[in-house]
Motif scaffolding. Sequence first.
Motif, PDB file in Angstrom:
ATOM      1  N   GLU A  74      18.226  79.076  66.789  1.00 34.22           N
ATOM      2  CA  GLU A  74      17.323  78.011  66.975  1.00 34.22           C
ATOM      3  C   GLU A  74      16.233  78.235  68.099  1.00 34.22           C
ATOM      4  N   ILE A  75      16.723  78.880  69.008  1.00 40.45           N
ATOM      5  CA  ILE A  75      15.842  79.187  70.310  1.00 40.45           C
ATOM      6  C   ILE A  75      14.571  80.062  69.825  1.00 40.45           C
ATOM      7  N   ILE A  76      15.194  81.172  69.020  1.00 32.53           N
ATOM      8  CA  ILE A  76      14.112  82.367  68.480  1.00 32.53           C
ATOM      9  C   ILE A  76      13.447  81.983  67.674  1.00 32.53           C
ATOM     10  N   LYS A  77      13.704  80.921  66.516  1.00 35.02           N
ATOM     11  CA  LYS A  77      12.796  80.131  65.620  1.00 35.02           C
ATOM     12  C   LYS A  77      11.724  79.557  66.326  1.00 35.02           C
ATOM     13  N   GLU A  78      12.344  78.692  67.515  1.00 34.05           N
ATOM     14  CA  GLU A  78      11.405  77.687  68.276  1.00 34.05           C
ATOM     15  C   GLU A  78      10.203  78.680  69.216  1.00 34.05           C
ATOM     16  N   LEU A  79      10.613  79.791  69.667  1.00 34.56           N
ATOM     17  CA  LEU A  79       9.943  80.544  70.347  1.00 34.56           C
ATOM     18  C   LEU A  79       8.809  81.161  69.261  1.00 34.56           C
ATOM     19  N   ALA A  80       9.054  81.713  68.001  1.00 40.53           N
ATOM     20  CA  ALA A  80       8.257  82.115  67.121  1.00 40.53           C
ATOM     21  C   ALA A  80       7.219  80.871  66.730  1.00 40.53           C
ATOM     22  N   GLY A  81       7.926  79.824  66.487  1.00 37.79           N
ATOM     23  CA  GLY A  81       6.956  78.655  66.407  1.00 37.79           C
ATOM     24  C   GLY A  81       5.854  77.906  67.370  1.00 37.79           C
ATOM     25  N   ASN A  82       6.261  78.410  68.615  1.00 41.69           N
ATOM     26  CA  ASN A  82       5.286  77.938  69.452  1.00 41.69           C
ATOM     27  C   ASN A  82       4.465  78.812  70.238  1.00 41.69           C
ATOM     28  N   GLU A  83       4.753  80.193  70.202  1.00 42.31           N
ATOM     29  CA  GLU A  83       3.849  81.235  70.903  1.00 42.31           C
ATOM     30  C   GLU A  83       3.911  82.749  70.215  1.00 42.31           C
ATOM     31  N   SER A  84       2.889  83.548  70.221  1.00 43.34           N
ATOM     32  CA  SER A  84       3.007  84.799  69.723  1.00 43.34           C
ATOM     33  C   SER A  84       3.899  85.435  70.885  1.00 43.34           C
ATOM     34  N   CYS A  85       4.677  86.392  70.300  1.00 45.44           N
ATOM     35  CA  CYS A  85       5.744  86.872  71.295  1.00 45.44           C
ATOM     36  C   CYS A  85       6.332  88.240  70.958  1.00 45.44           C
ATOM     37  N   VAL A  86       6.925  89.143  71.648  1.00 44.72           N
ATOM     38  CA  VAL A  86       7.756  90.163  71.315  1.00 44.72           C
ATOM     39  C   VAL A  86       9.323  89.643  71.412  1.00 44.72           C
ATOM     40  N   ILE A  87      10.341  89.951  70.415  1.00 47.41           N
ATOM     41  CA  ILE A  87      11.598  89.478  70.650  1.00 47.41           C
ATOM     42  C   ILE A  87      12.320  90.812  70.038  1.00 47.41           C
ATOM     43  N   VAL A  88      13.162  91.343  71.148  1.00 53.66           N
ATOM     44  CA  VAL A  88      13.828  92.393  70.811  1.00 53.66           C
ATOM     45  C   VAL A  88      15.300  92.079  70.555  1.00 53.66           C
ATOM     46  N   GLY A  89      15.718  92.645  69.648  1.00 54.50           N
ATOM     47  CA  GLY A  89      17.066  92.283  69.004  1.00 54.50           C
ATOM     48  C   GLY A  89      17.476  90.892  68.676  1.00 54.50           C
ATOM     49  N   ARG A  90      18.737  90.527  68.710  1.00 49.03           N
ATOM     50  CA  ARG A  90      19.453  89.446  68.503  1.00 49.03           C
ATOM     51  C   ARG A  90      19.025  88.843  67.036  1.00 49.03           C
ATOM     52  N   CYS A  91      19.021  89.758  66.078  1.00 45.97           N
ATOM     53  CA  CYS A  91      18.799  89.666  64.538  1.00 45.97           C
ATOM     54  C   CYS A  91      17.519  88.808  64.320  1.00 45.97           C
ATOM     55  N   ALA A  92      16.646  88.982  65.385  1.00 50.68           N
ATOM     56  CA  ALA A  92      15.440  88.174  65.125  1.00 50.68           C
ATOM     57  C   ALA A  92      14.468  88.695  63.887  1.00 50.68           C
ATOM     58  N   ASP A  93      14.811  89.978  63.498  1.00 56.24           N
ATOM     59  CA  ASP A  93      13.919  90.262  62.327  1.00 56.24           C
ATOM     60  C   ASP A  93      14.570  89.416  61.065  1.00 56.24           C
ATOM     61  N   TYR A  94      15.865  89.473  60.978  1.00 55.56           N
ATOM     62  CA  TYR A  94      16.645  88.655  59.803  1.00 55.56           C
ATOM     63  C   TYR A  94      16.128  87.033  59.936  1.00 55.56           C
ATOM     64  N   LEU A  95      16.277  86.464  61.126  1.00 51.51           N
ATOM     65  CA  LEU A  95      16.003  85.103  61.353  1.00 51.51           C
ATOM     66  C   LEU A  95      14.635  84.647  61.018  1.00 51.51           C
ATOM     67  N   LEU A  96      13.779  85.695  61.039  1.00 52.95           N
ATOM     68  CA  LEU A  96      12.272  85.087  61.068  1.00 52.95           C
ATOM     69  C   LEU A  96      11.762  85.888  59.738  1.00 52.95           C
ATOM     70  N   ARG A  97      12.439  86.152  58.898  1.00 51.88           N
ATOM     71  CA  ARG A  97      12.256  87.117  57.479  1.00 51.88           C
ATOM     72  C   ARG A  97      11.479  86.318  56.748  1.00 51.88           C
ATOM     73  N   ASP A  98      11.583  85.042  56.511  1.00 50.71           N
ATOM     74  CA  ASP A  98      10.632  84.308  55.646  1.00 50.71           C
ATOM     75  C   ASP A  98       9.110  83.510  56.389  1.00 50.71           C
ATOM     76  N   ARG A  99       9.153  83.969  57.719  1.00 47.77           N
ATOM     77  CA  ARG A  99       8.072  83.432  58.421  1.00 47.77           C
ATOM     78  C   ARG A  99       6.778  84.147  58.313  1.00 47.77           C
ATOM     79  N   PRO A 100       5.539  83.912  58.161  1.00 49.29           N
ATOM     80  CA  PRO A 100       4.225  84.697  57.966  1.00 49.29           C
ATOM     81  C   PRO A 100       4.048  85.261  59.348  1.00 49.29           C
ATOM     82  N   ASN A 101       3.297  86.278  59.230  1.00 44.01           N
ATOM     83  CA  ASN A 101       2.747  86.997  60.697  1.00 44.01           C
ATOM     84  C   ASN A 101       3.868  87.376  61.541  1.00 44.01           C
ATOM     85  N   VAL A 102       5.012  88.021  60.742  1.00 42.03           N
ATOM     86  CA  VAL A 102       6.008  88.758  61.774  1.00 42.03           C
ATOM     87  C   VAL A 102       5.922  90.314  61.446  1.00 42.03           C
TER      88      VAL A 102
END
Length: 192
Positions: A74-102
């Motif tokens: 939830e925190i990773i999705k919230e970060l991605a929804g609120n700001e441009s950022c770089v996220i390392v690890g934590r399965c972020a690629d999978y968690l944000l797989r359906d989001r545009p501009n990743v």
Amino acid sequence: MAGNYVITISRQHGSCGNAIGKLTAERLGIPFYDYKLIRMKLFNAASKVYTGKLLPPDSDEFTSDLNLFTFQAEIIKELAGNESCVIVGRCADYLLRDRPNVLRVFIHAPLEDRIKQQMYVLPQKTEAEVRRHVLTTDKKRADYYKRYTGSHWMSAEHFDISIDSSRHPGEEAVDIIVSSLDVMFKINALEK
């Protein structure tokens, strides 16, 4: 381009993926999040709801690994929804797989290069100990990814680009990542 963009970085241990992520965020002037910063956000959020009472481990309210992962997601999705950022690890690629501009990046290097890099970080360890550490860390990452996603961590279909940091170290890897934003999403991130 409307909205935020997110760069997720998965990496083999010793491939300098974390450092490349930090350099990318610095160049783009956007926040960088790794497990330490995500844990801090997790702790800050949890402290707002903590009541002070101790819960027994058999309680339905007791925090499980799955609950922690879900909260972290939830925190990773919230970060991605609120700001441009770089996220390392934590399965972020999978968690944000359906989001545009990743932009989903995998950083890797040959085992011997990763061991050599880690020898600088862990000079008190023997080469055999460092080898074991690198392989064990990668196994833990693979197991974590499999447990929470049901997928294989290093499968190519999870990533838009894969960079061998032994061939494209540091700033060169950052160049590839930044130029990929423009090529894939028509985002000239340096002009923002």
